[in-house]
Design a protein around this motif. Structure first.
Motif, PDB file in Angstrom:
ATOM      1  N   UNK A 170      27.981  40.167  42.170  1.00  0.00           N
ATOM      2  CA  UNK A 170      26.817  40.508  42.991  1.00  0.00           C
ATOM      3  C   UNK A 170      26.938  41.917  43.569  1.00  0.00           C
ATOM      4  N   UNK A 171      28.151  42.248  44.035  1.00  0.00           N
ATOM      5  CA  UNK A 171      28.364  43.587  44.604  1.00  0.00           C
ATOM      6  C   UNK A 171      28.089  44.654  43.557  1.00  0.00           C
ATOM      7  N   UNK A 172      28.576  44.393  42.349  1.00  0.00           N
ATOM      8  CA  UNK A 172      28.381  45.369  41.267  1.00  0.00           C
ATOM      9  C   UNK A 172      26.883  45.522  40.944  1.00  0.00           C
ATOM     10  N   UNK A 173      26.191  44.396  40.934  1.00  0.00           N
ATOM     11  CA  UNK A 173      24.778  44.449  40.575  1.00  0.00           C
ATOM     12  C   UNK A 173      23.917  45.104  41.651  1.00  0.00           C
ATOM     13  N   UNK A 174      24.364  44.970  42.918  1.00  0.00           N
ATOM     14  CA  UNK A 174      23.515  45.475  43.987  1.00  0.00           C
ATOM     15  C   UNK A 174      23.803  46.929  44.334  1.00  0.00           C
ATOM     16  N   UNK A 175      24.958  47.422  43.921  1.00  0.00           N
ATOM     17  CA  UNK A 175      25.310  48.804  44.269  1.00  0.00           C
ATOM     18  C   UNK A 175      25.486  49.613  42.982  1.00  0.00           C
ATOM     19  N   UNK A 176      24.749  50.703  42.861  1.00  0.00           N
ATOM     20  CA  UNK A 176      24.866  51.521  41.658  1.00  0.00           C
ATOM     21  C   UNK A 176      26.228  52.211  41.639  1.00  0.00           C
ATOM     22  N   UNK A 177      26.781  52.396  40.469  1.00  0.00           N
ATOM     23  CA  UNK A 177      28.078  53.056  40.275  1.00  0.00           C
ATOM     24  C   UNK A 177      29.195  52.452  41.130  1.00  0.00           C
ATOM     25  N   UNK A 185      36.182  45.032  39.739  1.00  0.00           N
ATOM     26  CA  UNK A 185      34.975  45.127  38.931  1.00  0.00           C
ATOM     27  C   UNK A 185      34.449  46.546  39.042  1.00  0.00           C
ATOM     28  N   UNK A 186      33.913  47.058  37.929  1.00  0.00           N
ATOM     29  CA  UNK A 186      33.388  48.412  38.025  1.00  0.00           C
ATOM     30  C   UNK A 186      32.201  48.598  37.100  1.00  0.00           C
ATOM     31  N   UNK A 187      31.346  49.503  37.479  1.00  0.00           N
ATOM     32  CA  UNK A 187      30.165  49.778  36.679  1.00  0.00           C
ATOM     33  C   UNK A 187      30.586  50.277  35.296  1.00  0.00           C
ATOM     34  N   UNK A 188      29.918  49.775  34.238  1.00  0.00           N
ATOM     35  CA  UNK A 188      30.333  50.109  32.872  1.00  0.00           C
ATOM     36  C   UNK A 188      30.458  51.620  32.654  1.00  0.00           C
ATOM     37  N   UNK A 238      33.318  57.516  31.944  1.00  0.00           N
ATOM     38  CA  UNK A 238      33.222  58.779  32.690  1.00  0.00           C
ATOM     39  C   UNK A 238      34.459  59.024  33.557  1.00  0.00           C
ATOM     40  N   UNK A 239      35.032  57.934  34.106  1.00  0.00           N
ATOM     41  CA  UNK A 239      36.206  58.134  34.971  1.00  0.00           C
ATOM     42  C   UNK A 239      37.485  57.625  34.311  1.00  0.00           C
ATOM     43  N   UNK A 240      37.307  57.160  33.078  1.00  0.00           N
ATOM     44  CA  UNK A 240      38.464  56.611  32.359  1.00  0.00           C
ATOM     45  C   UNK A 240      39.163  55.508  33.159  1.00  0.00           C
ATOM     46  N   UNK A 241      38.360  54.584  33.701  1.00  0.00           N
ATOM     47  CA  UNK A 241      38.932  53.470  34.474  1.00  0.00           C
ATOM     48  C   UNK A 241      38.948  52.214  33.613  1.00  0.00           C
ATOM     49  N   UNK A 242      39.926  51.355  33.879  1.00  0.00           N
ATOM     50  CA  UNK A 242      39.993  50.090  33.144  1.00  0.00           C
ATOM     51  C   UNK A 242      40.423  48.987  34.108  1.00  0.00           C
ATOM     52  N   UNK A 243      39.498  48.043  34.325  1.00  0.00           N
ATOM     53  CA  UNK A 243      39.751  47.006  35.327  1.00  0.00           C
ATOM     54  C   UNK A 243      41.011  46.207  35.002  1.00  0.00           C
ATOM     55  N   UNK A 244      41.223  45.953  33.719  1.00  0.00           N
ATOM     56  CA  UNK A 244      42.391  45.176  33.298  1.00  0.00           C
ATOM     57  C   UNK A 244      43.689  45.861  33.706  1.00  0.00           C
ATOM     58  N   UNK A 245      43.758  47.152  33.383  1.00  0.00           N
ATOM     59  CA  UNK A 245      44.980  47.898  33.729  1.00  0.00           C
ATOM     60  C   UNK A 245      45.190  47.945  35.238  1.00  0.00           C
ATOM     61  N   UNK A 304      44.485  39.756  33.961  1.00  0.00           N
ATOM     62  CA  UNK A 304      43.864  40.639  32.997  1.00  0.00           C
ATOM     63  C   UNK A 304      42.403  40.294  32.859  1.00  0.00           C
ATOM     64  N   UNK A 305      41.777  40.867  31.864  1.00  0.00           N
ATOM     65  CA  UNK A 305      40.358  40.607  31.655  1.00  0.00           C
ATOM     66  C   UNK A 305      39.774  41.680  30.787  1.00  0.00           C
ATOM     67  N   UNK A 306      38.543  42.010  31.084  1.00  0.00           N
ATOM     68  CA  UNK A 306      37.888  43.045  30.292  1.00  0.00           C
ATOM     69  C   UNK A 306      37.990  44.388  31.022  1.00  0.00           C
ATOM     70  N   UNK A 307      37.588  45.494  30.343  1.00  0.00           N
ATOM     71  CA  UNK A 307      37.659  46.808  30.989  1.00  0.00           C
ATOM     72  C   UNK A 307      36.814  46.892  32.270  1.00  0.00           C
TER      73      UNK A 307
END
Ligand code: ATP
Ligand code: MG
Length: 874
Positions: free
Chosen positions: A792-799, A817-820, A825-832, A846-849
């Motif tokens: 929900x936080x990701x969906x309600x807040x841009x970037x 969690x992070x905006x796709x 653009x920032x070379x971030x990976x949620x899993x890492x 772990x999980x997805x990027x």
């Protein structure tokens, strides 16, 4: 001459020589620890040869269903590859029990073959036993002299122990034999090489058709020979080979016994028989194996994972596999041959006709499941090949091939074929050594050594008196020691015994043998052919004494309750489900009864309850037992007695009736004097054991009472727990409803809490380099709500770039969690990120990027997660 006529001519010929025709005994052997399947006509007469039993007729003729796929006689690997060995075949035989001997056996065999069947004399060769030093046996001069009178000497061949001394197994009746061979080659071929040189040389056109065995000895377990009490004749002629000779064919498969089956397969596969050696083998394997499979199922043996059942399963798989590889049958096909089996053999073997539908179902189910396995195995092989290619290897190891064989039923030749197709080779030696290892393992596990019988008293036949008595004064006739890994065991035979030997599903009696000085426990009683063998804990110090043999009466009586209940159950099932219900197996002991029967659907609750009601009402009727012994089998059938397929019945049978209009069965078991003794009958379960076979487990009398008591206690305990409500059902219902209401209230509270937390968090985002970052430590009711909140936080807040460190039910969890668009653009990976942060709570995840979670063990680490994240990202 048609096959049918050839068979009946054989029987009629020997009837004209005062032989009594007896039907084939079942193909699946019961009550003989040394034999799984009938492998020769003589098996059913073993006791008569050994003198354990008085033969009913001095002269007998028959056609016996035989199966040679295991043990001493195993032809499986030849079958289909050659044209004259089958798995299942019919053995025509004439028998003399202490009556005529070599002279008549030889003369009649010659008369039948050359005069009745008109086989050309100059194509026949006979062989005679040449003697053997190790066994200290002379050549069979007697047989030689009789042959000499009718066959020119240059067509009499001397044969070694291997070919001319017949033995059923490692021990048992045996003797020298004379074989009759026929040369079926063309005239030209015969001119080039003499037939005599080809006898016993595996030539496909010069084959043995008849073996006349002169039964004279008993092979003991130490390898020595002992003269039998009387001399007998046992002959066996391969029916399929005889038919081929008379019909002038060059292969058994070209006769009218197999051609209808081959034609069917030709039509189905679109391939022709006789054009390619490899496909021809497939045709032959299938038309041979379908007979073996059908006849064994008809005799009550279903495919399974052990013993006889496993042998059948392997034969079936061999057929399916040949069809799959060489005739392109990707779908079940064997079962479609069932109607042909019934049409071609139903007359002489009614069991295959009567059970045609059942047999087809069982086969189809097996085929379906094996084809699935085959598919899985093929995929595995693909993977194996790919792996090998990646490593630049070209050999599939023996171990891999063995694994495929052992767990997926994948035959070696198939693995090897597929290997070759992919340019690989196969380590066959390695496979053989794995196979050997396994054999040794199972041999070591089951190794036991059975000693010879030691005689104590003269053997004048064994009396079973257990229908009328549970105690008797008895003498020991003989005993023996069986050694295995668990130590010595002892078996003994009594002159008269009240002990019931396990059979017809009923367990063997236990009890005691008591003399003045000793009390010896009888732990089990089993049949060995017709011998009643008592398994005892130790041998008596003086076996020649008289013993009081006493059966455990309580156990016997409880067992009887269950046995009679099984009869009532069978009749009740027929009433409720229909006449197709047939017994497929049963177990009766003092605890439970288990009844397997043919039926194609799950029984409904209502059917089960109806069956229970019928049985219980028959119990209350207190129907007396009507026991008739020594009823001629024909008369018993007229009484409508239920018989079992695959059971060997003599000419006289025992008929057990509980109300002539309700339950009449052929049965050797022990039964209650009247049904009220059973007290109560209760079905515990109904389920499936194989395609078309259902199983009922039920209890009676004491066990049923115990069961009801336990149920009642359970109810009482529930009542207590619920403080003795007036209406237990209502009380539980309202409890459940209350629970549902509470849960929905709780869910609402969780929701409120989470949205309160969210509202708070929305205020805490910090902007940095185009990303809105939130790092927060929170507490939440469950893991689901953490995930929901993050999304929900990701969906309600841009970037958004959110890291939540949460306490959930006392345990630490992290969600990132992070905006796709930040991924690239920032070379971030949620899993890492989550993995790095999880170190602080001694966890992993772990999980997805764009979304990942982690759980951990160290709750105190949560603040460190946040401070580490701050260092990394703010
Ligand atoms: P072979 O040497 O051909 O295998 P055998 O010596 O094993 O035969 P016996 O045990 O004497 O044969 O059996 C008696 C008769 O049964 C043989 O003469 C033959 O006609 C027939 N027979 C034996 N084995 C088979 C089989 N696998 N298939 C068909 N017929 C067989
Ligand atoms: Mg053989």
């Amino acid at each position: 001459m048609e096959a049918k006529k050839i068979r009946s001519t054989f029987i009629e010929f020997f009837q004209s020589k005062q032989h009594q025709f007896v039907p084939s005994s079942p193909i699946v052997v019961k009550n003989d620890p040394t034999l799984m399947f009938t492998n020769a006509g003589m098996n059913q007469f073993k006791d008569a040869f050994l003198g354990n039993e008085q033969p009913k007729y001095a002269r007998v003729a028959n056609s016996q269903k035989c199966l040679r796929v295991s043990g001493k006689h195993n032809d499986l690997e030849e079958v289909g590859v050659d044209t004259y060995h089958h798995t299942m075949f019919e053995m025509l035989g004439n028998w003399s029990f202490g009556d005529y001997f070599k002279k008549e056996a030889i003369e009649w065999a010659w008369e039948l073959l050359t005069e009745v069947y008109q086989l050309p004399k100059d194509r026949l060769y006979v062989s005679v036993f040449e003697g053997d030093q190790d066994d200290n046996l002379q050549m069979d001069q007697e047989a030689y002299d009789f042959w000499k009178k009718i066959v020119p000497e240059d067509r009499i061949i001397m044969g070694s122990k291997k070919d001319n001394f017949w033995e059923m197994g490692d021990t048992g009746p045996c003797g020298p034999c004379s074989e009759i061979h026929i040369d079926l080659r063309s005239e030209e071929e015969r001119k080039q090489v003499a037939g005599k040189d080809l006898v016993n040389n595996d030539h496909p056109q010069v084959i043995e058709i008849w073996n006349l065995v002169f039964m004279q000895y008993n092979r003991l377990s130490d390898g020595s020979l002992k003269e039998l009490p009387a001399k007998h004749v046992d002959t066996g002629m391969g029916f399929e080979r005889l038919v081929r000779a008379i019909q002038h064919k060059s292969s058994n498969y070209d006769t009218d016994l197999f051609m209808p089956f081959i034609s069917f397969l030709e039509g189905k596969s679109g391939k022709k028989y006789g054009q390619d050696e490899q496909t021809d083998i497939a045709f032959r394997v299938i038309v041979d194996h379908i007979r073996a499979i059908s006849f064994t199922i008809a005799d009550g043996q279903l495919p399974s994972n052990n013993k006889a059942g496993y042998v059948i399963r392997r034969i079936l798989r061999r057929a399916v596999r040949y069809g799959y590889t060489f005739l392109d049958f990707q779908e079940p096909f064997l079962y479609e041959l069932s109607p042909l089996i019934s049409a071609n053999f139903g007359e002489i073997f009614p069991e295959v006709k009567q059970q045609q539908e059942f047999i087809a179902k069982v086969i189809q189910e097996e085929e379906t499941s094996f084809l699935r396995t085959l598919d899985k195995g093929l995929k595995m092989l693909d993977q194996i090949k790919a792996d090998l290619r990646a490593q630049n290897e070209t050999v599939i190891s023996g171990k891999t091939a063995f694994e495929l064989y052992d767990t997926y039923g994948f035959p070696l030749d198939l693995t090897s074929l597929i290997a070759r197709e992919g340019g690989f080779s196969l380590d066959e030696k390695g496979f053989a050594s794995e196979m050997e290892k396994q054999k040794n393992r199972s041999r070591a596990a089951s190794e036991s050594e059975t000693g010879d019988w030691v005689s104590v008293h003269d053997d004048e036949g064994v009396d079973f008196i257990g229908y009328d008595f549970t105690e008797a004064y008895s003498h020991i006739i003989k005993y023996r020691v069986v050694k295995d890994k668990k130590g010595d065991k002892y078996q003994l035979v009594l002159d008269k015994t009240p002990f019931y030997a396990e059979s017809g599903g009923q367990v063997g009696d236990t009890g005691y043998l008591i003399s003045e000085s000793e009390k010896i426990r009888v732990v089990d009683t089993k049949k060995e052919n017709d011998l009643i063998v008592h398994f005892v804990e130790k041998l008596p110090t003086d076996p020649s004494l008289r013993f009081s043999a006493e059966v455990d009466k309580r156990k016997r009586s409880l067992t009887m309750n269950n046995h009679t209940a099984t009869h009532l159950l069978q009749s009740a099932l027929k009433q409720v489900l229909g006449d197709h219900v047939q017994q497929r197996g049963s177990l009766v002991n003092d605890q439970v009864l288990r009844f397997d029967f043919s039926h194609f659907a799950k029984m409904t609750e209502e059917e089960i309850s109806q069956v229970e009601d019928i049985v219980n009402s028959k119990i209350r009727e207190n129907i007396p037992l009507l026991e008739k012994r020594n009823v001629p089998i024909e008369e018993a059938k007229q009484m409508g007695a239920t018989a079992l397929f695959g059971e060997k019945y003599g000419d006289y049978v025992r008929v057990i009736t509980f109300d002539p209009n309700f339950s009449v069965e052929l049965c050797g078991g022990t039964h209650v004097p009247s049904t009220a003794q059973i007290g109560l009958f209760k079905i515990l379960s109904e389920g499936s054991v194989a395609s078309g076979v259902r199983r009922i487990e039920a209890i009676t009398s004491l066990e049923a009472e115990k069961y009801l008591k336990a149920q009642e206690n359970l109810l009482k305990e529930l009542q207590d727990l619920l403080k003795n409500p007036k209406d237990l059902k209502k009380a539980v219902e309202s409890l459940l409803q209350e629970k549902a209401e509470l849960k929905s209230e709780l869910d609402k509270l969780y929701q409120e809490k989470a949205s309160g937390v969210k509202a708070d968090l929305l205020k805490q985002f910090v902007e940095k380099d185009g990303a809105k970052i939130l790092l927060a430590q929170i507490s939440l009711p469950n893991a689901d709500s953490l995930k929901k909140l993050a999304y929900e936080l990701k969906n309600e807040v841009a970037d958004a770039f959110v890291i939540l460190a949460a306490e959930i039910e006392g345990k630490p969890q992290i969600a990132v969690i992070l905006d796709e668009n930040l991924i690239s653009s920032k070379n971030l990976n949620a899993g890492q990120i989550v993995r790095e942060l999880a170190k602080e709570i001694q966890g992993g995840g772990g999980g997805q990027p764009f979304f990942a979670t982690a759980g951990g063990k160290k709750l105190e680490g949560l603040p460190d997660v946040i401070s580490k994240a701050k260092q990394m990202f703010l």
